[in-house]
Scaffold this motif. Sequence first.
Motif, PDB file in Angstrom:
ATOM      1  N   MET A 131       0.849  -1.185   0.000  1.00 20.96           N
ATOM      2  CA  MET A 131       0.000   0.000   0.000  1.00 20.96           C
ATOM      3  C   MET A 131       0.889   1.241   0.000  1.00 20.96           C
ATOM      4  SD  MET A 131      -2.788  -0.952   2.958  1.00 20.96           S
ATOM      5  CE  MET A 131      -3.891   0.374   2.572  1.00 20.96           C
ATOM      6  N   LYS A 132       0.461   2.244  -0.740  1.00 22.41           N
ATOM      7  CA  LYS A 132       1.170   3.515  -0.739  1.00 22.41           C
ATOM      8  C   LYS A 132       0.858   4.268   0.546  1.00 22.41           C
ATOM      9  CE  LYS A 132       1.373   4.248  -5.719  1.00 22.41           C
ATOM     10  NZ  LYS A 132       0.938   5.123  -6.809  1.00 22.41           N
ATOM     11  N   ILE A 133       1.723   5.196   0.878  1.00 21.61           N
ATOM     12  CA  ILE A 133       1.599   5.927   2.141  1.00 21.61           C
ATOM     13  C   ILE A 133       0.270   6.675   2.237  1.00 21.61           C
ATOM     14  CG2 ILE A 133       2.823   7.990   1.339  1.00 21.61           C
ATOM     15  CD1 ILE A 133       4.131   8.070   4.175  1.00 21.61           C
ATOM     16  N   GLY A 134      -0.192   7.260   1.154  1.00 24.74           N
ATOM     17  CA  GLY A 134      -1.463   7.986   1.176  1.00 24.74           C
ATOM     18  C   GLY A 134      -2.640   7.067   1.456  1.00 24.74           C
ATOM     19  N   GLN A 135      -2.585   5.860   0.924  1.00 24.14           N
ATOM     20  CA  GLN A 135      -3.645   4.884   1.165  1.00 24.14           C
ATOM     21  C   GLN A 135      -3.657   4.463   2.631  1.00 24.14           C
ATOM     22  OE1 GLN A 135      -2.021   2.246  -1.884  1.00 24.14           O
ATOM     23  NE2 GLN A 135      -4.038   2.258  -2.892  1.00 24.14           N
ATOM     24  N   VAL A 136      -2.476   4.219   3.171  1.00 18.28           N
ATOM     25  CA  VAL A 136      -2.365   3.842   4.584  1.00 18.28           C
ATOM     26  C   VAL A 136      -2.927   4.960   5.457  1.00 18.28           C
ATOM     27  CG1 VAL A 136      -0.743   3.348   6.465  1.00 18.28           C
ATOM     28  CG2 VAL A 136      -0.398   2.300   4.216  1.00 18.28           C
ATOM     29  N   SER A 188      -2.720  11.557   9.115  1.00 21.09           N
ATOM     30  CA  SER A 188      -2.055  12.266   8.025  1.00 21.09           C
ATOM     31  C   SER A 188      -0.867  11.451   7.506  1.00 21.09           C
ATOM     32  CB  SER A 188      -1.559  13.636   8.504  1.00 21.09           C
ATOM     33  OG  SER A 188      -0.488  13.466   9.421  1.00 21.09           O
ATOM     34  N   VAL A 189      -0.409  11.800   6.333  1.00 19.81           N
ATOM     35  CA  VAL A 189       0.786  11.175   5.769  1.00 19.81           C
ATOM     36  C   VAL A 189       1.976  11.441   6.675  1.00 19.81           C
ATOM     37  CG1 VAL A 189       2.389  11.281   3.805  1.00 19.81           C
ATOM     38  CG2 VAL A 189      -0.074  11.181   3.395  1.00 19.81           C
ATOM     39  N   ASP A 190       2.046  12.639   7.251  1.00 13.60           N
ATOM     40  CA  ASP A 190       3.141  12.961   8.173  1.00 13.60           C
ATOM     41  C   ASP A 190       3.130  12.045   9.388  1.00 13.60           C
ATOM     42  OD1 ASP A 190       4.181  14.981   6.584  1.00 13.60           O
ATOM     43  OD2 ASP A 190       3.068  16.571   7.604  1.00 13.60           O
ATOM     44  N   THR A 191       1.942  11.696   9.864  1.00  5.66           N
ATOM     45  CA  THR A 191       1.841  10.777  11.003  1.00  5.66           C
ATOM     46  C   THR A 191       2.376   9.406  10.626  1.00  5.66           C
ATOM     47  OG1 THR A 191      -0.032  11.969  11.930  1.00  5.66           O
ATOM     48  CG2 THR A 191       0.237   9.678  12.622  1.00  5.66           C
ATOM     49  N   VAL A 192       2.064   8.942   9.439  1.00  4.41           N
ATOM     50  CA  VAL A 192       2.582   7.643   8.993  1.00  4.41           C
ATOM     51  C   VAL A 192       4.109   7.690   8.946  1.00  4.41           C
ATOM     52  CG1 VAL A 192       2.608   5.926   7.140  1.00  4.41           C
ATOM     53  CG2 VAL A 192       0.481   7.137   7.682  1.00  4.41           C
ATOM     54  N   ARG A 193       4.660   8.750   8.391  1.00  6.62           N
ATOM     55  CA  ARG A 193       6.123   8.889   8.333  1.00  6.62           C
ATOM     56  C   ARG A 193       6.723   8.913   9.739  1.00  6.62           C
ATOM     57  NH1 ARG A 193       5.202  13.324   4.274  1.00  6.62           N
ATOM     58  NH2 ARG A 193       5.382  12.289   2.258  1.00  6.62           N
ATOM     59  N   PHE A 194       6.087   9.670  10.632  1.00  5.32           N
ATOM     60  CA  PHE A 194       6.554   9.759  12.016  1.00  5.32           C
ATOM     61  C   PHE A 194       6.526   8.389  12.677  1.00  5.32           C
ATOM     62  CE2 PHE A 194       5.488  10.412  16.543  1.00  5.32           C
ATOM     63  CZ  PHE A 194       6.641  11.058  16.949  1.00  5.32           C
ATOM     64  N   ALA A 248       3.179  -2.749   4.218  1.00  6.94           N
ATOM     65  CA  ALA A 248       2.483  -4.027   4.327  1.00  6.94           C
ATOM     66  C   ALA A 248       1.027  -3.758   4.680  1.00  6.94           C
ATOM     67  CB  ALA A 248       3.138  -4.885   5.409  1.00  6.94           C
ATOM     68  N   PRO A 249       0.144  -4.682   4.336  1.00  3.22           N
ATOM     69  CA  PRO A 249      -1.283  -4.490   4.609  1.00  3.22           C
ATOM     70  C   PRO A 249      -1.619  -4.276   6.090  1.00  3.22           C
ATOM     71  CG  PRO A 249      -0.963  -6.317   3.095  1.00  3.22           C
ATOM     72  CD  PRO A 249       0.399  -5.899   3.570  1.00  3.22           C
ATOM     73  N   ASP A 250      -0.796  -4.798   6.999  1.00  2.00           N
ATOM     74  CA  ASP A 250      -1.110  -4.648   8.422  1.00  2.00           C
ATOM     75  C   ASP A 250      -0.736  -3.278   8.982  1.00  2.00           C
ATOM     76  OD1 ASP A 250       1.670  -4.965   8.464  1.00  2.00           O
ATOM     77  OD2 ASP A 250       1.635  -6.182  10.282  1.00  2.00           O
ATOM     78  N   ALA A 251      -0.169  -2.388   8.158  1.00  2.00           N
ATOM     79  CA  ALA A 251       0.231  -1.055   8.640  1.00  2.00           C
ATOM     80  C   ALA A 251      -0.970  -0.276   9.173  1.00  2.00           C
ATOM     81  CB  ALA A 251       0.924  -0.272   7.529  1.00  2.00           C
ATOM     82  N   VAL A 252      -2.102  -0.403   8.509  1.00  2.00           N
ATOM     83  CA  VAL A 252      -3.305   0.309   8.949  1.00  2.00           C
ATOM     84  C   VAL A 252      -3.733  -0.184  10.330  1.00  2.00           C
ATOM     85  CG1 VAL A 252      -5.759   0.719   8.469  1.00  2.00           C
ATOM     86  CG2 VAL A 252      -4.083   0.793   6.606  1.00  2.00           C
ATOM     87  N   ASP A 253      -3.730  -1.491  10.528  1.00  2.00           N
ATOM     88  CA  ASP A 253      -4.102  -2.048  11.834  1.00  2.00           C
ATOM     89  C   ASP A 253      -3.132  -1.619  12.926  1.00  2.00           C
ATOM     90  OD1 ASP A 253      -6.309  -3.350  10.762  1.00  2.00           O
ATOM     91  OD2 ASP A 253      -5.188  -5.204  10.379  1.00  2.00           O
ATOM     92  N   ARG A 254      -1.847  -1.566  12.618  1.00  2.00           N
ATOM     93  CA  ARG A 254      -0.848  -1.128  13.611  1.00  2.00           C
ATOM     94  C   ARG A 254      -1.075   0.329  13.999  1.00  2.00           C
ATOM     95  NH1 ARG A 254       3.470  -4.428  14.695  1.00  2.00           N
ATOM     96  NH2 ARG A 254       4.804  -2.676  15.292  1.00  2.00           N
ATOM     97  N   ILE A 255      -1.389   1.169  13.019  1.00  2.00           N
ATOM     98  CA  ILE A 255      -1.643   2.579  13.320  1.00  2.00           C
ATOM     99  C   ILE A 255      -2.900   2.706  14.171  1.00  2.00           C
ATOM    100  CG2 ILE A 255      -2.292   4.810  12.336  1.00  2.00           C
ATOM    101  CD1 ILE A 255      -0.436   4.095   9.957  1.00  2.00           C
ATOM    102  N   ARG A 256      -3.938   1.986  13.816  1.00  2.00           N
ATOM    103  CA  ARG A 256      -5.169   2.033  14.611  1.00  2.00           C
ATOM    104  C   ARG A 256      -4.923   1.553  16.034  1.00  2.00           C
ATOM    105  NH1 ARG A 256      -9.139  -0.371   9.936  1.00  2.00           N
ATOM    106  NH2 ARG A 256      -9.429   1.582   8.806  1.00  2.00           N
ATOM    107  N   MET A 257      -4.130   0.504  16.188  1.00  2.00           N
ATOM    108  CA  MET A 257      -3.798   0.009  17.532  1.00  2.00           C
ATOM    109  C   MET A 257      -2.992   1.062  18.289  1.00  2.00           C
ATOM    110  SD  MET A 257      -3.866  -2.126  19.987  1.00  2.00           S
ATOM    111  CE  MET A 257      -4.356  -3.725  19.453  1.00  2.00           C
ATOM    112  N   ALA A 258      -2.039   1.678  17.611  1.00  2.00           N
ATOM    113  CA  ALA A 258      -1.230   2.717  18.257  1.00  2.00           C
ATOM    114  C   ALA A 258      -2.112   3.864  18.728  1.00  2.00           C
ATOM    115  CB  ALA A 258      -0.150   3.222  17.298  1.00  2.00           C
ATOM    116  N   LYS A 259      -3.060   4.285  17.897  1.00  2.00           N
ATOM    117  CA  LYS A 259      -3.960   5.372  18.281  1.00  2.00           C
ATOM    118  C   LYS A 259      -4.847   4.951  19.455  1.00  2.00           C
ATOM    119  CE  LYS A 259      -4.084   8.834  16.308  1.00  2.00           C
ATOM    120  NZ  LYS A 259      -3.339  10.033  16.701  1.00  2.00           N
TER     121      LYS A 259
END
Length: 122
Positions: free
Chosen positions: A1-6, A13-19, A40-51
């Motif tokens: 997945m591209k960063i914008g999609q994640v 935000s894209v900046d949050t993903v980079r951070f 990787a596809p699980d990046a979205v789930d990791r971000i949601r868990m982090a939040k």
Amino acid sequence: MKIGQVAEQAGVSVDTVRFYERRGVLPAAQRRPSGYRMFAPDAVDRIRMAKALQDLGFTLDEIVDALHSHGTCETERWRLEAVVDRLDAKIAELRHARRNAMKTLQDCRSGQCGLTPPENRT
């Protein structure tokens, strides 16, 4: 997945993903020959868990540790207990500060304000 999609799917935000990538919340993304990050596809789930952990009061370092531990609720309960203890201490500090502020406010209302130099008090 591209960063914008994640970012879009995770609601950040894209900046949050980079951070998050820099801080270790997310593993380093693979790079295309063009230099674009591919997550990787699980990046979205990791971000949601982090939040979700952030909303519970975890610090970023605690979030990174928890995400890398691969433990169970049973083995990781101590992390949440530490967060609750820290929140309780902060609540006690805030209550103390509020009592002091209310006392100072009452003093100000009665003409005994301690926030101004004596020569400026009325």
